[in-house]
Design an enzyme around this catalytic site. Structure first.
Site, mmCIF file in Angstrom:
data_model
loop_
_atom_site.group_PDB
_atom_site.id
_atom_site.type_symbol
_atom_site.label_atom_id
_atom_site.label_comp_id
_atom_site.label_asym_id
_atom_site.label_seq_id
_atom_site.Cartn_x
_atom_site.Cartn_y
_atom_site.Cartn_z
ATOM 1 N N ASP A 1 66.449 -39.705 39.139
ATOM 2 C CA ASP A 1 67.802 -39.466 38.631
ATOM 3 C C ASP A 1 68.630 -37.908 38.051
ATOM 4 O O ASP A 1 69.556 -38.868 36.924
ATOM 5 C CB ASP A 1 68.514 -40.822 38.610
ATOM 6 N N GLY B 1 78.584 -47.424 27.333
ATOM 7 C CA GLY B 1 78.536 -47.389 28.410
ATOM 8 C C GLY B 1 78.015 -48.176 28.982
ATOM 9 O O GLY B 1 77.220 -49.080 28.947
#
Ligand SMILES: *[C@@H]1O[C@H](CO)[C@@H](O)[C@H](O)[C@H]1NC(C)=O
Ligand SMILES: *[C@@H]1O[C@H](CO)[C@@H](O)[C@H](O)[C@H]1NC(C)=O
Ligand SMILES: *[C@@H]1O[C@H](CO)[C@@H](O)[C@H](O)[C@H]1NC(C)=O
Ligand SMILES: *[C@@H]1O[C@H](CO)[C@@H](O)[C@H](O)[C@H]1NC(C)=O
Length: 965
Positions: free
Chosen positions: A792, A661
């Site tokens: 987040d 990722g």
């Protein structure tokens, strides 16, 4: 007169009447067809064979033919109102449309209804701006609360409505405005509801002119300054609501004159000074001043208030005693005076009328005993008296309170034992009793308190055996019995407490073998059995569990340490067991069996949390493929969980082929260690040279390490474990080492077309993910020493394990220098946390970002789960996000149901709307209106889908309720 003339007149009159009738009739028929989509029986009587004045909801004037009132509130109506047509009703005085699902705009045509005295458009789903309505100068009652309208409100129009008696404009996202001075001329006003509609500035002194006011509600706005002393002229005030503003100064002198006040709430402001002005307000039923900076003593007169049922003063700096007769008069219901400096005894009669539900006095300096009267308080659901100096015996009946959900008596000097009456405590979820002088044995009846999830009895003088029946507690998650005098076997049955994640039985006198069944507990995360008299071998079952804490030290265990635990990292875990042997670990004597497993590698030793040895640093020179410029970096290693791995293995694995990722902050690699363990390693670098500039908010050096240490001490089944960090010596880049989760992120499962092929998520699974993730966030917000704000929250930060159980990842990283994905392109010099589409509106204003900002983002995730849509999609329109889109669909039931992800099928559609409702609350524009994560978890638990759905039909009433958000 001739018969012809008579006949002519008769025809004329009939013609006149019927033509009037048909005008009124056609207007109402037009209204009926505009609301044709409504699911209502209201219009059954609106037929041509029935006179208009007999229509349900219609009242005519004295002539018996002209419509005077339309009262069709709360009728489940949807559609858009044709105001131009309605205002053709020449005699219309009352238009009551509240509590429906009306949508569309409110048009200028409304001004034609110039005879209106009563207008109610509140609690609907209108959109757009409220037009000027200065023609409606005869209005006495104006209800526009929670209407859906936004933009600039025409405050100027109100000036002409001199007779206005009721004005209700709250709960609308209007543009921010200073306190509208136009109101101050409305001297007949008795009822002003102006909460939560973006009022700023100060309360003007002119408020004192509104002498007829009975109700003044201006809470949840941005009001600053002091409460003007002129407020004391409002002698008729019955309710005064000022909470959740930014008020400063003292309670004004003269407040004492408001002797008709029944409800007073000025909580969550910055008020200072004492409560002496309150002592004359003898009619008060509810007094709420929590979260201020109030000082001084609680006036003893409050104890004589005969009507008082609710007293909430927590988080102030109040001193002195509570009046002893407090609550003994009326149906006293609720007290929360926690987190003050109060002394003296707990008033004994607050539950005299058997209505009390919550007794919350934690973190004060109360002394004396818990009054015996509370053992009979059958209505009590929360009993929290922890962190005081209470003494004496805990009344036995307390343990058996039938509706108690939490009993929290920790950190006092209390004595006595847990009585068998606990079998009646069917709702009891949590017992916090640590740090007292409780004694005696645990009664076997504890197993009948089947809701128990937390038992903390540590640091007491309990003795005897732990009853085998404890295994019946299927919801038990945390069991702390450490530092007592328990003895005998650790019950085998503990292995059937399927929810157990945290067991601490250290510092007792437990003997016998460690039950192997403990190793089968599916969510076990922490096991501390140290400093007991345990014998026998370490059960092999424990070697397959991945624990973040394992401590079996200082027992009398013998035999070989199981192979997979035979690493130096576990030294501390087995210390003080002279009988143990190992082939691998030099620390122990060699076992006599053969089977030399060969080379002992140079390992990084990760220290266990709380280890006094301190932190451990190692420097390594490593060639990093991925770092720019191929420079050599030196790495510091810091780790916190009991775990061992080879750090060079990790560093070597940070290479292209293991990349899984990429984000703005760096890359994520999957690392498979030689011992079979899998890890996710995040390599954090600033895409610019931000790390090295160090002029940002980004923490450096020691601060960073302290923060990582805090984050890695977090242990919860729904939170990804952070094992350790490796920092290159020049602070240029960092590796964060996490547990690896097989099923990727929720984002991928919901939105990635390739991952979706692995199988869509059904509603039950989505619900479980929502609930688990909520619990993880709840833990971060409320379960740690200080709240950890994630900053987040998004579906790509909710990872799924092999059973699709969710775990929150990347928590708190914004603070330690993880800039979020969207910021990678920016040149900003401060840390911007959050991801577009998930960011709470207050980030744009001057508010402080707090837990409620996470709640907003979590609401967006809930919307993704229900709708299957991304937070930002083209179909929402330019600059619009999922929150806007969902709100725009709350027109009627069909429209709401159409939001649900169609790939989940029909069965759970209505069920998922319950979660959508929670999502909408979480995404409230004002942070104060959002629930806490604790409340979110509670609401989600209540929204648990009935697994037999499809057969059962949700009742109509329920559906409507669901839509009323
Ligand atoms: C205010 O109320 C009083 C009493 O009902 C009434 O006489 C007066 O006309 C009202 N004032 C206005 C401006 O309508
Ligand atoms: C509240 O008032 C304080 C002190 O006057 C100020 O620092 C703060 O910014 C204000 N907060 C809001 C939200 O207006
Ligand atoms: C309160 O009422 C008393 C008696 O009517 C009056 O004398 C006093 O001035 C009032 N106080 C304030 C601050 O308005
Ligand atoms: C309680 O009293 C002790 C000693 O009188 C004092 O040190 C402590 O700060 C007080 N705690 C609270 C919460 O008031």
């Amino acid at each position: 007169m001739s018969p012809e003339t008579d006949f002519f007149i008769l025809v004329l009159v009939i013609g006149l009447i019927s033509s009037v009738r048909s005008d009124e009739f056609s207007v109402l028929l037009n209204l009926k067809s505009a609301l044709a989509e409504s699911n209502t029986k209201l219009f059954d009587s609106w037929r041509s064979d029935i006179p208009v004045c007999k229509f349900t909801g219609i009242t005519c004037d004295d002539t018996g033919s002209m419509v005077k009132e339309i009262e069709i509130s709360n009728q489940n109506l949807s559609g858009s109102i044709p105001f131009d047509s309605i205002c053709q009703l020449q005699s219309l005085q009352k238009l009551s449309l509240g509590f429906n699902y009306l949508h569309g705009s409110v048009t200028d045509d409304l001004n034609k209804c110039s005879r209106l005295t009563y207008l109610d458009l509140g609690n609907n789903l209108f959109s757009g701006v409220m037009p000027q309505i200065s023609s409606l100068n005869g209005l006495l009652y104006l209800y526009l609360n929670n209407s859906g309208l936004s933009g600039t409100f025409p405050w100027g129009s109100l000036e002409s409505m001199r007779g206005l008696v009721v004005l209700s404009v709250g709960d609308n996202p209007f543009d921010e405005t200073p306190f509208p001075k136009q109101l101050l001329k409305l001297t007949n006003l008795t009822w002003l509801y102006m909460a939560n509609c973006s009022i700023g500035g100060q309360i003007p002194a002119g408020i004192g002119e509104l002498k007829e006011l009975i109700n003044l509600e201006i809470s949840s706005n941005y009001i600053t300054g002091e409460i003007p002393t002129e407020i004391s002229k409002l002698l008729k005030l019955w309710q005064l609501e000022l909470y959740a503003n930014n008020l400063t100064g003292k309670l004004p002198v003269g407040l004492r004159n408001l002797t008709n006040l029944h409800f007073f709430d000025a909580s969550t402001n910055h008020l200072q000074g004492d409560l002496s002005e309150l002592k004359f307000l003898t009619q008060l039923k509810s007094l709420q001043l929590f979260e201020n900076e109030l000082t001084g003593e609680i006036p003893p007169e409050i104890g004589d208030f005969k009507q008082l049922v609710n007293l909430s003063l927590y988080r102030n700096q109040l001193t002195g005693r509570l009046p002893q007769q407090l609550g003994s008069w009326s149906d006293f219901n609720f007290i929360d005076v926690s987190e003050n400096f109060l002394t003296g005894q707990i008033p004994p009669n607050m539950c005299k009328n058997n209505k009390m539900t919550e007794l919350l006095i934690l973190e004060n300096n109360f002394t004396g005993a818990i009054p015996a009267s509370y053992a009979d308080c059958k209505t009590l659901s929360r009993f929290r008296v922890s962190n005081n100096m209470l003494s004496g015996v805990v009344p036995g009946g307390i343990w058996g309170l039938p509706t108690a959900e939490i009993i929290d008596i920790a950190n006092n000097n209390l004595e006595g034992s847990i009585t068998s009456e606990i079998e009646n405590a069917k709702r009891l979820g949590q017992i916090y009793a640590a740090h007292n002088r409780l004694s005696g044995e645990l009664p076997p009846q504890i197993s009948k308190a089947a809701s128990l999830n937390t038992i903390d009895l540590s640091h007491n003088q309990f003795s005897g055996k732990v009853p085998e029946t404890i295994g019946e507690l299927k919801r038990l998650d945390s069991l702390h019995l450490d530092n007592n005098n328990f003895m005998g076997q650790i019950p085998n049955s503990l292995g059937s407490c399927d929810s157990l994640s945290d067991i601490n039985m250290a510092y007792n006198a437990f003997s016998g073998r460690i039950p192997p069944a403990l190793g089968w507990l599916p969510t076990l995360n922490s096991l501390n059995l140290s400093s007991n008299q345990l014998t026998g071998e370490i059960p092999g079952t424990l070697s397959s569990v991945r624990l973040s804490l394992l401590d079996l030290s200082h027992n009398k265990l013998g035999g070989a340490v199981p192979e997979s635990l035979s690493i130096e990292a576990y030294n501390g875990s087995f210390a003080g067991n002279p009988g143990l042997c190992s082939q691998k670990v030099k620390y122990f004597p060699r076992c006599s069996t053969s089977g030399d497993s060969g080379v002992i590698r140079t390992l990084i030793t990760c220290l266990s949390i709380g280890s006094a040895v301190g932190l451990f640093f190692l420097a390594y020179l490593r060639y990093m493929k991925k770092t720019s410029g191929k420079e050599e970096e030196t790495w510091n290693v810091k780790s916190f969980h009991v775990l061992s791995f080879m750090e060079d293995e990790i560093i070597e694995s940070v290479k292209e082929e293991n990349l899984i990722g990429k984000g703005g902050s760096g890359q994520v690699y999957r690392v498979s260690l030689k011992n079979g363990m899998e890890l996710a390693v995040k390599h954090m670098r600033n895409t610019e040279s931000g790390w090295r500039r160090k002029r940002n908010n980004i923490l450096v050096g020691k601060e960073f390490e302290a923060e990582v240490e805090t984050l890695s001490s977090i242990r919860h089944v729904n939170v990804v474990k952070l094992y350790c960090s490796l920092t290159s010596q020049d602070q240029g880049s960092r590796l964060l080492v996490y547990e690896y989760l097989a099923n990727g992120s929720l984002w991928e499962r919901l939105h990635d077309p390739i991952k979706k092929k692995l199988g869509g998520l059904d509603w039950i699974t989505r619900y479980e993910i929502a609930l688990g993730a909520a619990k993880g966030l709840e833990y971060l917000h409320h379960g740690c020493e200080r709240p950890v704000i994630h900053r987040d929250v998004k579906s790509s930060n909710i990872l799924l394990d092999e059973h699709l159980k969710p775990r929150i990842a990347d928590f708190g990283l914004a603070k330690i220098g993880h800039t979020a994905d969207t910021s990678s392109s920016s040149s900003c010099t401060h840390v911007v946390a959050g991801t577009h589409g998930y960011i709470a509106p207050e980030y744009g204003y001057t508010y402080k970002v707090n837990e409620k900002s996470d709640v907003y983002s979590f609401g967006v995730v809930l919307m993704e789960l229900v709708t299957g849509k991304k937070p930002i999609e083209v179909e929402y329109g330019e600059n619009k996000d999922i929150v806007y889109w969902v709100c725009s669909k709350l027109k009627n039931k069909e429209s709401v149901l159409s939001l649900v992800d169609s790939s989940m099928g029909e069965a759970y559609k209505e069920e998922s709307i319950k979660v959508l409702k929670i999502a909408i609350m979480c995404t409230s524009r004002l942070p104060t209106l959002r629930p806490s994560m604790r409340e979110v978890v509670k609401m989600l638990e209540e929204a648990e889908p009935c697994k037999l759905l499809g057969i059962i039909n949700v009742s109509k009433e329920k559906q409507n309720h669901v839509l009323l958000v």
